[in-house]
Design a protein around this motif. Structure first.
Motif, PDB file in Angstrom:
ATOM      1  N   GLY A  27      -1.365   8.000  -1.341  1.00  0.00           N
ATOM      2  CA  GLY A  27      -2.474   7.049  -1.410  1.00  0.00           C
ATOM      3  C   GLY A  27      -2.455   6.096  -0.221  1.00  0.00           C
ATOM      4  N   HIS A  28      -1.280   5.604   0.094  1.00  0.00           N
ATOM      5  CA  HIS A  28      -1.167   4.644   1.184  1.00  0.00           C
ATOM      6  C   HIS A  28      -1.475   5.305   2.527  1.00  0.00           C
ATOM      7  CE1 HIS A  28      -0.096   0.640   2.398  1.00  0.00           C
ATOM      8  NE2 HIS A  28       0.672   1.103   3.367  1.00  0.00           N
ATOM      9  N   LEU A  29      -0.994   6.517   2.692  1.00  0.00           N
ATOM     10  CA  LEU A  29      -1.295   7.269   3.916  1.00  0.00           C
ATOM     11  C   LEU A  29      -2.806   7.388   4.097  1.00  0.00           C
ATOM     12  CD1 LEU A  29      -0.303   9.083   6.277  1.00  0.00           C
ATOM     13  CD2 LEU A  29      -0.368  11.015   4.678  1.00  0.00           C
ATOM     14  N   GLY A  30      -3.500   7.774   3.008  1.00  0.00           N
ATOM     15  CA  GLY A  30      -4.954   7.911   3.088  1.00  0.00           C
ATOM     16  C   GLY A  30      -5.619   6.595   3.445  1.00  0.00           C
ATOM     17  N   ARG A  31      -5.133   5.528   2.825  1.00  0.00           N
ATOM     18  CA  ARG A  31      -5.749   4.227   3.083  1.00  0.00           C
ATOM     19  C   ARG A  31      -5.560   3.824   4.544  1.00  0.00           C
ATOM     20  NH1 ARG A  31      -3.119  -0.492   0.149  1.00  0.00           N
ATOM     21  NH2 ARG A  31      -3.292   0.912  -1.613  1.00  0.00           N
ATOM     22  N   MET A  32      -4.357   4.044   5.087  1.00  0.00           N
ATOM     23  CA  MET A  32      -4.084   3.627   6.463  1.00  0.00           C
ATOM     24  C   MET A  32      -4.899   4.440   7.467  1.00  0.00           C
ATOM     25  SD  MET A  32      -2.155   1.039   6.498  1.00  0.00           S
ATOM     26  CE  MET A  32      -2.831   0.423   4.986  1.00  0.00           C
TER      27      MET A  32
END
Lengths: 333, 503
Positions: free
Chosen positions: A160-165
């Motif tokens: 999720g964090h990868l996608g957000r960044m």
């Protein structure tokens, strides 16, 4: 900690997160222009067309709309269900992805994205004012905060964090690009009062104004662009996003998919290094718009590499349990 | 009259509840709350009507916000809805529940032995207890299950047995659901919501807890693993997000902390079932599949199935993956076999008598029965033997002459596909209608878990209520709603300790 996750689930979490971030940025994007309309006293006519240009949706827009006035553009960017990049569409996709992984994300995450979706569904063109976009922005930020504060730091959080960044890096670069378009028709405004107001609005839309002031003091165009692109400490800068994406990759890159993972690390590492060692003067000399354009393309290549490294199905061995060599299922890539 | 005086002093007005012409679950025939319902009725009667209705609205909102919805097909706008939920619970007294529980365990054991027998020795046919012609042994789905030995000899791991109460208060079995019974998520979630609706009542009563269902389900599934390893990998398999029960599939996977997979996530590789993960292929040991037999494996069953896993049946037959429920349980899950379950209980369980009776059933395939049915169509309920969800049912007393003529024709053309039962007077329970309380008919679906070494019955189960006045059809696909089911004055140790007060 669980070290493995269904590829389909990881994919859905990645896109859930990207689309939630996309909705948030679209709200910021529109809001920056609304803010500018409040400053018309300085003689600046607000322009709405650049928002369509930069989002890459000009063709789709012109097929169904014949003017670029405020209400038409706002409606297209916000509530148009036929525009796949409208805020409504982004929230709907984020929620639909969340719905397929409800067993993996936390109940609080689901309830938040669900309530944002229902808020968008209830909204009408008459609601589209500054406060509305603030609400959307806050609601999406709350979703990200819940994701950060209710999930263990395992695979679901990392994807999720990868996608957000990755999404945020792309969108910050686009918001910066809007500035380039806005300046085009009136190059003589550079360095004037009008120009300062625009850069200030830009900082505001990325919630960067206070942090920029603490770092640099007065508003100077080169420094603003440098801050949003290269600052390693500000959480919406392109460099920061690439750094954080790299940390996620450190946590994710294990297992059998070594070749694809190595390619991903290579692509990411190169782009991250450039942001780390370029100066803003070099970038402006080479052309800001050109730099951003190339950045976006390379970010897309990283996204493709993420897909290859984690989401693409692996084909079965060519025998099954009964020993039949034929008809090994070919899963679609 | 003395009797009227009693009603005034002990009775509870309950918003002018009108006694039905049927057994009522909460109120006795003299208008007084049954002993186990006194606390609840007093509490409801103490509430101002507006406050009571406000709590109903709050409970509905809580269910919607938690996304406890089912999908409605063919309606593009609002594809998700909550099943109508009524906050007035149905109450079952503890000792009565204990008898029911014993009867349910008895019934599921006999059905399981029957399935094992049908696919192996077929003793029950040889003994002449059930005529072989009533069992569709040659249907291709069942043929693929012959000779399979699932772990522990257990076939129906997760079952739901529908019960109704007739006019004199006797519980009877209406239907056995041995394939993929749904609804348990509503039981668990409506309990969570009701604890907020009536916290004080929960404080006073010992309502048997349902909170450990996910734990028991996981234990049951883990006990089936065919592979000798420490922590078997259990998954829930769903047809996907557009299935009407998708919420429940996701909910159960989440509550158990196991992956929710679709067919496309699974692959047969090197003789095992494996799932596609972010770090490669990973073995799966137990699949709780919420997908019909016919779609499970396109190589064995329907070749056009896009939902299944090619080759999974080979791995299953080789004993390298467990499927719950086992493929083939459906052979015992139709309205004809239903009629023989009491005989099965006597045959397999050393002459035990059924603890919960059936509804008397006529099999139209039998000449005598068929004549009886055709002569008394207007008094009977006629049902197709192989349909579910209330489809195709003709209720004699409510049918038009034309409908009766049509069903008579259908019975003559294909007698084996029809059964008939007397029209039952289903029990009622107070239900919110137009701002007041009115009697509405209910049934009850308890859930039974049968693992390799123990059987567990969820206390209570799903109470379904027919919201239309006078209607006997409780299916959610036909306008039914649900209620929470309380088993109270918990005598069973261990349960009462956990059921404590509200949060």
């Amino acid at each position: 900690m669980n070290r493995t996750m269904l590829s389909r689930v990881a994919n859905a979490i990645y896109w859930m997160s990207r689309y939630a971030e996309r909705a948030e940025n679209a709200a910021r994007f529109v809001d920056v222009n609304l803010q500018l309309t409040l400053d018309r006293s300085v003689g600046l006519e607000p322009q709405w067309r650049p928002l369509i240009d930069v989002s890459g949706d000009l063709e789709a827009y012109e097929q169904r709309r014949d003017n670029f006035d405020r209400d038409t553009v706002l409606e297209f960017l916000t509530l148009d269900a036929d525009n796949p990049n409208s805020i409504l569409s982004s929230v709907a996709v984020a929620r639909e992805n969340a719905r397929t992984v409800r067993e993996t994300i936390t109940a609080e995450m689901w309830e938040q994205i669900n309530s944002l979706y229902h808020l968008m569904r209830r909204s009408t063109p008459a609601d589209l004012d500054h406060l509305f976009f603030q609400r959307i922005k806050r609601s999406a930020m709350l979703f990200a905060a819940i994701a950060d504060n209710s999930q263990s730091r395992g695979l679901a959080w990392s994807f999720g964090h990868l996608g957000r960044m990755i999404e945020r890096a792309d969108k910050t670069s686009r918001i910066l690009d809007v500035k380039y378009y806005l300046l085009l028709p009136s190059a003589e405004d550079v360095g004037t009062n009008v120009d300062t107001i625009q850069w200030r609005a830009l900082l505001h839309s990325t919630d960067a104004l206070e942090m920029y002031r603490q770092q640099h003091g007065t508003i100077a165009p080169g420094r603003v662009a440098g801050f949003l692109m290269l600052d390693r400490a500000f959480p919406r800068s392109m460099a920061f996003c690439l750094d954080r994406a790299g940390r996620c990759l450190d946590d994710l890159a294990t297992g059998d998919r070594r070749h694809a993972t190595a390619r991903l690390r290579r692509q990411h590492g190169r782009l991250q290094s450039e942001l780390r060692y370029h100066t803003i003067d070099e970038i402006i000399t080479g052309g800001l718009h050109e730099y951003i354009d190339s950045f976006q393309q390379r970010l897309n290549a990283i996204d493709d590499a993420v897909h290859d490294a984690f989401f693409r199905p692996i084909n079965a061995e060519p025998t099954d349990a009964a020993g039949n060599p034929d008809a090994a299922p070919q899963l679609q890539a | 009259m003395a009797c009227r005086g009693v009603v005034r002093s002990v009775g509870v007005p309950l918003f002018d509840y009108a006694l039905p012409n049927a057994f009522d679950e909460l109120i006795d025939e003299r208008g007084r709350p049954r002993p186990s319902a006194q606390v609840l009725c007093r509490r409801i009667a103490d509430l101002p009507r507006e406050e009571f209705l406000r709590r109903q609205a709050a409970a509905e909102r809580a269910l919607f916000e938690a996304g406890i919805t089912f999908n409605v097909y063919g309606q593009e706008q609002a594809t998700e809805r909550i099943i109508p939920f009524d906050v007035v619970p149905r109450i079952i007294e503890g000792a009565e529940w204990d008898r029911l529980e014993a009867g349910l365990v008895q019934r599921i054991r006999a059905l399981n032995l029957f399935i094992e027998d049908v696919y192996h020795e077929r003793r029950i046919f040889k003994a002449g207890v059930i005529p072989e012609r009533f069992v569709e042994l040659n249907q291709p789905t069942w043929a693929a299950c012959r000779g399979v030995r699932p772990p522990g000899g257990v076939w129906c791991h997760i079952s739901g047995i529908d019960l109704v109460r007739d006019r004199d208060g006797t519980f009877r079995v209406l239907e056995d659901n041995l394939r993929c019974p749904s609804g348990v998520s509503y039981v668990l979630e409506s309990r969570r919501v009701l604890k907020q609706t009536f916290p004080r009542v929960f404080d006073e009563l010992h309502v048997r807890s349902v909170d450990d269902y996910a734990e028991r389900l996981l234990e049951t599934l883990q006990s089936l693993t065919p592979n000798v390893i420490d922590r078997p990998r259990v998954v829930v398999m769903t047809p996907g997000i557009y299935n009407s029960a998708y919420f429940e599939h996701a909910y159960l996977a989440q509550q158990m902390g196991v992956p929710l997979v679709q067919g496309s996530d699974l692959i047969v590789d090197d003789g095992y079932v494996k799932m596609q993960t972010t770090s490669g292929l990973s073995r799966v040991d137990v699949i709780y599949r919420r997908i019909d037999d016919a779609f499970l494996d396109p190589r064995t069953f329907r070749p056009d199935s896009m939902l299944g896993v090619p080759g999974v049946m080979d791995v299953y037959r080789a004993g390298r993956v467990a499927l719950a429920n086992a493929p083939g349980t459906g052979i015992a899950d139709n309205k004809v076999i239903y009629a023989f379950v009491p005989d099965m209980i006597r045959f397999y369980l050393d002459g035990q008598e059924p603890l919960i009776p059936n509804v008397p059933t006529y099999l139209c395939a039998r000449d005598d029965d068929r004549q009886q049915v055709l002569d008394h169509l207007k008094e009977l309920v006629v049902k197709p033997a192989h349909e579910a969800g209330g489809k195709g049912i003709v209720v004699g007393p409510h049918a038009t002459d034309q409908q009766l003529a049509e069903v008579a024709e259908a019975i003559r053309n294909d007698p084996a596909n029809w059964i008939a039962q007397p029209t039952l007077s289903l029990s009622t329970t107070p239900t919110i209608c137009d701002g007041g309380l009115e009697p509405r008919h209910v049934d009850l679906r308890p859930y039974i878990l049968m693992g390799a070494d123990r059987t567990h019955v969820l206390p209570g189960g799903l109470t379904r209520v027919a919201l239309r006045k006078g209607s006997l059809i409780v299916n959610s696909s036909q306008g039914g709603g649900t209620k929470d089911t309380w088993v109270v004055n918990g005598k069973s140790p261990g349960q009462s300790a956990r059921s404590g007060g509200p949060p």
